[in-house]
Design a protein around this motif. Structure first.
Motif, PDB file in Angstrom:
ATOM      1  N   HIS A   5       6.498  -3.089  14.565  1.00 46.32           N
ATOM      2  CA  HIS A   5       6.959  -1.856  13.927  1.00 46.32           C
ATOM      3  C   HIS A   5       8.311  -1.449  14.501  1.00 46.32           C
ATOM      4  O   HIS A   5       8.820  -0.382  14.190  1.00 46.32           O
ATOM      5  CB  HIS A   5       5.945  -0.722  14.138  1.00 46.32           C
ATOM      6  CG  HIS A   5       4.715  -0.885  13.311  1.00 46.32           C
ATOM      7  ND1 HIS A   5       3.592  -1.516  13.756  1.00 46.32           N
ATOM      8  CD2 HIS A   5       4.451  -0.509  12.042  1.00 46.32           C
ATOM      9  CE1 HIS A   5       2.680  -1.512  12.812  1.00 46.32           C
ATOM     10  NE2 HIS A   5       3.173  -0.923  11.755  1.00 46.32           N
ATOM     11  N   ARG A  14      10.458   6.441   6.027  1.00 43.17           N
ATOM     12  CA  ARG A  14       9.962   7.123   7.239  1.00 43.17           C
ATOM     13  C   ARG A  14      10.878   6.940   8.430  1.00 43.17           C
ATOM     14  O   ARG A  14      10.954   7.787   9.303  1.00 43.17           O
ATOM     15  CB  ARG A  14       8.574   6.606   7.592  1.00 43.17           C
ATOM     16  CG  ARG A  14       7.515   7.097   6.632  1.00 43.17           C
ATOM     17  CD  ARG A  14       6.156   6.653   7.098  1.00 43.17           C
ATOM     18  NE  ARG A  14       5.722   5.620   6.170  1.00 43.17           N
ATOM     19  CZ  ARG A  14       4.780   4.732   6.392  1.00 43.17           C
ATOM     20  NH1 ARG A  14       4.150   4.730   7.519  1.00 43.17           N
ATOM     21  NH2 ARG A  14       4.471   3.844   5.471  1.00 43.17           N
ATOM     22  N   HIS A  26       1.966  -4.946   3.523  1.00 45.09           N
ATOM     23  CA  HIS A  26       1.264  -3.677   3.342  1.00 45.09           C
ATOM     24  C   HIS A  26      -0.138  -4.006   2.848  1.00 45.09           C
ATOM     25  O   HIS A  26      -0.302  -4.775   1.895  1.00 45.09           O
ATOM     26  CB  HIS A  26       2.017  -2.803   2.333  1.00 45.09           C
ATOM     27  CG  HIS A  26       1.368  -1.501   2.056  1.00 45.09           C
ATOM     28  ND1 HIS A  26       1.289  -0.496   2.997  1.00 45.09           N
ATOM     29  CD2 HIS A  26       0.760  -1.029   0.938  1.00 45.09           C
ATOM     30  CE1 HIS A  26       0.667   0.534   2.461  1.00 45.09           C
ATOM     31  NE2 HIS A  26       0.324   0.240   1.213  1.00 45.09           N
ATOM     32  N   ASP A  50       9.051   3.145   0.608  1.00 44.00           N
ATOM     33  CA  ASP A  50       8.322   4.248   1.245  1.00 44.00           C
ATOM     34  C   ASP A  50       8.238   4.055   2.752  1.00 44.00           C
ATOM     35  O   ASP A  50       8.420   4.991   3.520  1.00 44.00           O
ATOM     36  CB  ASP A  50       6.906   4.358   0.670  1.00 44.00           C
ATOM     37  CG  ASP A  50       6.885   4.836  -0.775  1.00 44.00           C
ATOM     38  OD1 ASP A  50       7.928   5.316  -1.276  1.00 44.00           O
ATOM     39  OD2 ASP A  50       5.806   4.728  -1.415  1.00 44.00           O
ATOM     40  N   PHE A  51       7.955   2.843   3.169  1.00 48.40           N
ATOM     41  CA  PHE A  51       7.850   2.553   4.611  1.00 48.40           C
ATOM     42  C   PHE A  51       9.180   2.803   5.309  1.00 48.40           C
ATOM     43  O   PHE A  51       9.237   3.501   6.317  1.00 48.40           O
ATOM     44  CB  PHE A  51       7.381   1.116   4.847  1.00 48.40           C
ATOM     45  CG  PHE A  51       7.261   0.759   6.297  1.00 48.40           C
ATOM     46  CD1 PHE A  51       6.167   1.187   7.028  1.00 48.40           C
ATOM     47  CD2 PHE A  51       8.245   0.011   6.920  1.00 48.40           C
ATOM     48  CE1 PHE A  51       6.058   0.862   8.386  1.00 48.40           C
ATOM     49  CE2 PHE A  51       8.147  -0.310   8.263  1.00 48.40           C
ATOM     50  CZ  PHE A  51       7.040   0.109   8.997  1.00 48.40           C
ATOM     51  N   PHE A  86       7.804  -8.048   4.604  1.00 46.58           N
ATOM     52  CA  PHE A  86       7.194  -6.722   4.695  1.00 46.58           C
ATOM     53  C   PHE A  86       5.782  -6.825   4.147  1.00 46.58           C
ATOM     54  O   PHE A  86       5.576  -7.233   3.001  1.00 46.58           O
ATOM     55  CB  PHE A  86       7.981  -5.660   3.918  1.00 46.58           C
ATOM     56  CG  PHE A  86       7.276  -4.343   3.913  1.00 46.58           C
ATOM     57  CD1 PHE A  86       7.272  -3.544   5.051  1.00 46.58           C
ATOM     58  CD2 PHE A  86       6.557  -3.921   2.809  1.00 46.58           C
ATOM     59  CE1 PHE A  86       6.574  -2.345   5.064  1.00 46.58           C
ATOM     60  CE2 PHE A  86       5.861  -2.726   2.816  1.00 46.58           C
ATOM     61  CZ  PHE A  86       5.868  -1.928   3.945  1.00 46.58           C
ATOM     62  N   GLU A  95       6.519   0.035  -1.952  1.00 48.97           N
ATOM     63  CA  GLU A  95       5.888   0.039  -0.633  1.00 48.97           C
ATOM     64  C   GLU A  95       6.924  -0.102   0.480  1.00 48.97           C
ATOM     65  O   GLU A  95       6.879   0.608   1.479  1.00 48.97           O
ATOM     66  CB  GLU A  95       4.847  -1.088  -0.525  1.00 48.97           C
ATOM     67  CG  GLU A  95       3.643  -0.906  -1.418  1.00 48.97           C
ATOM     68  CD  GLU A  95       3.874  -1.353  -2.861  1.00 48.97           C
ATOM     69  OE1 GLU A  95       2.967  -1.133  -3.688  1.00 48.97           O
ATOM     70  OE2 GLU A  95       4.958  -1.909  -3.173  1.00 48.97           O
ATOM     71  N   THR A  96       7.863  -1.022   0.299  1.00 47.38           N
ATOM     72  CA  THR A  96       8.916  -1.213   1.297  1.00 47.38           C
ATOM     73  C   THR A  96       9.810   0.023   1.351  1.00 47.38           C
ATOM     74  O   THR A  96      10.164   0.498   2.433  1.00 47.38           O
ATOM     75  CB  THR A  96       9.763  -2.462   0.983  1.00 47.38           C
ATOM     76  OG1 THR A  96       8.889  -3.576   0.791  1.00 47.38           O
ATOM     77  CG2 THR A  96      10.721  -2.768   2.108  1.00 47.38           C
TER      78      THR A  96
END
Length: 153
Positions: free
Chosen positions: A106, A150, A122, A146-147, A120, A143-144
């Motif tokens: 991470h 952060r 998920h 959104d990740f 990546f 998904e990528t």
């Protein structure tokens, strides 16, 4: 690591099992400890080392076997922030040595810096793969996106 063995003995152990001669083992252990910058701590026991140092000894033990590939699964997850830097620096050095590393992490800045390709994942599936510059600057899947969002906040 085996708690009853010194740093040197922990790194040497798999080489002994392979039946390598003592002098050859000594050379391989010294080279591995030099790569992780711990050649002065070879007589210490795991309990006398920090978490980051213990992780580096485990890396040296793997390196002593002269692998084609090193696998890391969240190598910094149980370390305090100061020790994270030590382990990541050793891994950076290894990547410069042209040793292939496969790292589950991470640590996004580290991944971006040292990777030639990123996958990546998920929920157990690969959602995207590509070169770091493309994946981090223009992720294609939600998904990528959104990740990574952060980490940009």
């Amino acid at each position: 690591l085996f708690p009853h063995m010194t740093v040197y003995e922990n790194v040497e152990f798999p080489l002994m099992i392979r039946g390598l001669p003592r002098e050859e083992r000594r050379k391989m252990v010294q080279e591995a400890l030099k790569l992780i910058r711990m050649e002065t701590l070879e007589e210490r026991y795991p309990r006398q080392l920090s978490g980051g140092q213990q992780q580096r000894v485990a890396i040296a033990r793997a390196l002593a076997m002269d692998p084609d590939l090193l696998l890391f699964d969240e190598p910094t997850s149980a370390l305090d922030p100061e020790m994270v830097g030590e382990v990541l620096e050793v891994m950076r050095d290894l990547s410069r040595e042209k040793i292939t590393l496969l790292v589950v992490t991470h640590e996004m800045a580290f991944a971006r810096e040292v990777s030639s390709e990123i996958f990546f994942m998920h929920e157990g599936k690969i959602h995207e793969r590509g070169r770091p510059e493309a994946l981090f600057s223009q992720p294609e899947t939600k998904e990528t996106q959104d990740f990574l969002a952060r980490f940009r906040r």
